[in-house]
Design a protein around this motif. Structure first.
Motif, PDB file in Angstrom:
ATOM      1  N   LEU A  83       0.948  -1.335   0.050  1.00  0.00           N
ATOM      2  CA  LEU A  83       0.031  -0.140   0.307  1.00  0.00           C
ATOM      3  C   LEU A  83       0.443   1.515   0.520  1.00  0.00           C
ATOM      4  O   LEU A  83       0.933   2.512  -0.566  1.00  0.00           O
ATOM      5  N   VAL A  84       1.883   0.897   1.003  1.00  0.00           N
ATOM      6  CA  VAL A  84       2.913   2.448   1.160  1.00  0.00           C
ATOM      7  C   VAL A  84       3.554   2.376  -0.756  1.00  0.00           C
ATOM      8  O   VAL A  84       3.680   3.128  -1.640  1.00  0.00           O
ATOM      9  N   GLU A  85       3.957   1.423  -0.950  1.00  0.00           N
ATOM     10  CA  GLU A  85       4.347   2.092  -3.113  1.00  0.00           C
ATOM     11  C   GLU A  85       2.949   1.929  -3.551  1.00  0.00           C
ATOM     12  O   GLU A  85       3.456   3.072  -4.734  1.00  0.00           O
ATOM     13  N   GLN A  86       2.015   2.099  -3.124  1.00  0.00           N
ATOM     14  CA  GLN A  86       0.807   2.246  -4.236  1.00  0.00           C
ATOM     15  C   GLN A  86       0.604   3.581  -3.902  1.00  0.00           C
ATOM     16  O   GLN A  86       0.624   4.431  -4.902  1.00  0.00           O
ATOM     17  N   VAL A  87       1.347   4.414  -3.125  1.00  0.00           N
ATOM     18  CA  VAL A  87       0.548   5.260  -2.402  1.00  0.00           C
ATOM     19  C   VAL A  87       1.558   6.289  -3.244  1.00  0.00           C
ATOM     20  O   VAL A  87       1.738   7.600  -4.118  1.00  0.00           O
ATOM     21  N   LEU A  88       3.436   5.850  -3.587  1.00  0.00           N
ATOM     22  CA  LEU A  88       4.236   6.439  -4.000  1.00  0.00           C
ATOM     23  C   LEU A  88       4.175   7.018  -5.707  1.00  0.00           C
ATOM     24  O   LEU A  88       4.589   7.863  -5.919  1.00  0.00           O
ATOM     25  N   GLU A  89       3.829   5.177  -6.444  1.00  0.00           N
ATOM     26  CA  GLU A  89       3.284   5.269  -7.628  1.00  0.00           C
ATOM     27  C   GLU A  89       2.464   6.670  -7.884  1.00  0.00           C
ATOM     28  O   GLU A  89       2.489   7.475  -9.204  1.00  0.00           O
ATOM     29  N   GLY A  90       1.173   6.793  -6.874  1.00  0.00           N
ATOM     30  CA  GLY A  90       0.253   7.775  -7.535  1.00  0.00           C
ATOM     31  C   GLY A  90       1.197   8.859  -7.344  1.00  0.00           C
ATOM     32  O   GLY A  90       0.126  10.247  -8.095  1.00  0.00           O
ATOM     33  N   GLU A  91       1.971   9.635  -7.203  1.00  0.00           N
ATOM     34  CA  GLU A  91       2.455  10.484  -7.157  1.00  0.00           C
ATOM     35  C   GLU A  91       2.835  11.073  -8.065  1.00  0.00           C
ATOM     36  O   GLU A  91       2.725  12.503  -8.729  1.00  0.00           O
ATOM     37  N   ARG A  92       3.225  10.268  -9.179  1.00  0.00           N
ATOM     38  CA  ARG A  92       3.182  10.640 -10.663  1.00  0.00           C
ATOM     39  C   ARG A  92       2.554  10.849 -11.692  1.00  0.00           C
ATOM     40  O   ARG A  92       2.259  12.467 -12.290  1.00  0.00           O
ATOM     41  N   ARG A  93       1.487  10.626 -10.926  1.00  0.00           N
ATOM     42  CA  ARG A  93      -0.049  10.795 -11.896  1.00  0.00           C
ATOM     43  C   ARG A  93      -0.666  12.248 -11.168  1.00  0.00           C
ATOM     44  O   ARG A  93      -1.067  12.979 -12.609  1.00  0.00           O
ATOM     45  N   LEU A  94      -0.381  12.677  -9.779  1.00  0.00           N
ATOM     46  CA  LEU A  94      -0.512  13.723  -9.978  1.00  0.00           C
ATOM     47  C   LEU A  94       0.180  15.381 -10.281  1.00  0.00           C
ATOM     48  O   LEU A  94      -0.461  16.354 -10.680  1.00  0.00           O
ATOM     49  N   ASN A  95       1.227  14.737 -10.448  1.00  0.00           N
ATOM     50  CA  ASN A  95       1.897  15.986 -11.027  1.00  0.00           C
ATOM     51  C   ASN A  95       2.045  15.871 -12.537  1.00  0.00           C
ATOM     52  O   ASN A  95       2.064  16.854 -13.067  1.00  0.00           O
ATOM     53  N   THR A  96       1.487  14.932 -13.203  1.00  0.00           N
ATOM     54  CA  THR A  96       1.255  15.023 -14.337  1.00  0.00           C
ATOM     55  C   THR A  96      -0.122  15.456 -14.882  1.00  0.00           C
ATOM     56  O   THR A  96      -0.041  16.409 -15.579  1.00  0.00           O
ATOM     57  N   MET A  97      -0.830  15.632 -13.868  1.00  0.00           N
ATOM     58  CA  MET A  97      -2.013  16.744 -13.640  1.00  0.00           C
ATOM     59  C   MET A  97      -2.071  17.210 -13.569  1.00  0.00           C
ATOM     60  O   MET A  97      -2.484  18.243 -14.395  1.00  0.00           O
ATOM     61  N   GLU A  98      -0.977  17.561 -12.639  1.00  0.00           N
ATOM     62  CA  GLU A  98      -0.433  19.214 -12.155  1.00  0.00           C
ATOM     63  C   GLU A  98      -0.767  20.560 -13.520  1.00  0.00           C
ATOM     64  O   GLU A  98      -1.071  21.245 -13.650  1.00  0.00           O
ATOM     65  N   VAL A  99       0.530  19.793 -14.708  1.00  0.00           N
ATOM     66  CA  VAL A  99       0.729  19.981 -15.560  1.00  0.00           C
ATOM     67  C   VAL A  99      -0.507  20.084 -16.608  1.00  0.00           C
ATOM     68  O   VAL A  99      -0.675  21.751 -17.058  1.00  0.00           O
ATOM     69  N   GLU A 100      -1.231  19.575 -16.755  1.00  0.00           N
ATOM     70  CA  GLU A 100      -1.827  19.177 -17.584  1.00  0.00           C
ATOM     71  C   GLU A 100      -3.308  19.850 -17.583  1.00  0.00           C
ATOM     72  O   GLU A 100      -3.279  20.897 -18.337  1.00  0.00           O
ATOM     73  N   ILE A 101      -3.971  20.607 -16.190  1.00  0.00           N
ATOM     74  CA  ILE A 101      -4.542  21.288 -16.124  1.00  0.00           C
ATOM     75  C   ILE A 101      -4.061  22.693 -16.004  1.00  0.00           C
ATOM     76  O   ILE A 101      -4.715  24.203 -16.544  1.00  0.00           O
TER      77      ILE A 101
END
Length: 235
Positions: free
Chosen positions: A46-64
């Motif tokens: 679950l810890v690794e799942q949280v860390l992997e989700g950070e990349r998606r958030l970074n991408t969304m920030e740039v896109e929005i």
């Protein structure tokens, strides 16, 4: 945004941005909830799942942010519409930073999972503040979607509770580390987790302040609560 414009495509632009912001907010909520679950269970997958989700958030920030810039360039908005677009960009930044804090929590949990001394530390205040931070973030996103300034003001008031929990845990943690030096390493990890939760609450409060900015045209960042309380309610 509830206001209608002569251009239906402009309305569509604003609604789409609101939808993207709420989508990103939902992902941040999931990240925080997963991090708090991992704190309860020391579940490393679950810890690794949280860390992997950070990349998606970074991408969304740039896109929005790119979408916001494109709308401003095409529509040249003014007044409340411009404030809404500026606030959306500001909120996206705060959501990305809240996601960063969830990742910091996950990294500390990974460290704690290998330190059995940390299991003896009472972290009730951390769990309480984590739940409060998650609830405040959810309410802030809802307030932004509805441009509800009364809810936004209540969120700004409630952030004080997270700060109080953090201070209470700090006092208890110092006592614990003095009584048992073996707990110092784990205690520092818990300290960083507690501070990350406090910052998540701060980022959620920033979202609420953005609602007041859009509706009233007043930037209330770094302003005392009394000034925000004194502002007129929604008409």
């Amino acid at each position: 945004m509830s206001d209608k414009h002569t251009s239906s495509t402009f309305d569509g632009d604003l609604k789409r941005l609101t939808g993207r912001l709420l989508e990103m907010g939902g992902l941040v909520e999931q990240q925080i909830a997963s991090a708090m679950d991992a704190l309860d269970t020391f579940d490393l997958p679950l810890v690794e799942q949280v860390l992997e989700g950070e990349r998606r958030l970074n991408t969304m920030e740039v896109e929005i942010d790119e979408e916001v810039s494109n709308v401003i360039a095409r529509r040249q908005p003014a007044a409340r519409d411009l404030r809404f677009l500026m606030a959306t960009s500001r909120c996206v930044t705060n959501l990305e930073r809240a996601g960063d804090e969830a990742s910091k929590i996950a990294k500390r949990i990974r460290s704690l999972a290998m330190n059995r001394a940390g299991r003896s530390v009472d972290i009730a205040e951390i769990k309480n503040s984590g739940e409060m931070a998650l609830q405040i973030l959810r309410r802030a996103l809802d307030a932004f979607a509805r441009m509800d300034t009364e809810s936004a003001r209540q969120i700004i008031r409630d952030d004080v509770s997270i700060d109080n929990e953090f201070r209470a845990f700090m006092r208890k943690l110092v006592t614990c580390m003095m009584e048992d030096p073996r707990s110092i390493s784990a205690g520092l990890d818990y300290l960083f987790i507690a501070k990350a939760i406090e910052r998540i609450g701060d980022h959620a409060t920033n979202l609420a302040e953005s609602v007041v900015y859009v509706v009233h045209g007043t930037d209330v960042r770094h302003q005392p609560l009394q000034r925000i309380e004194g502002m007129a309610s929604d008409s």
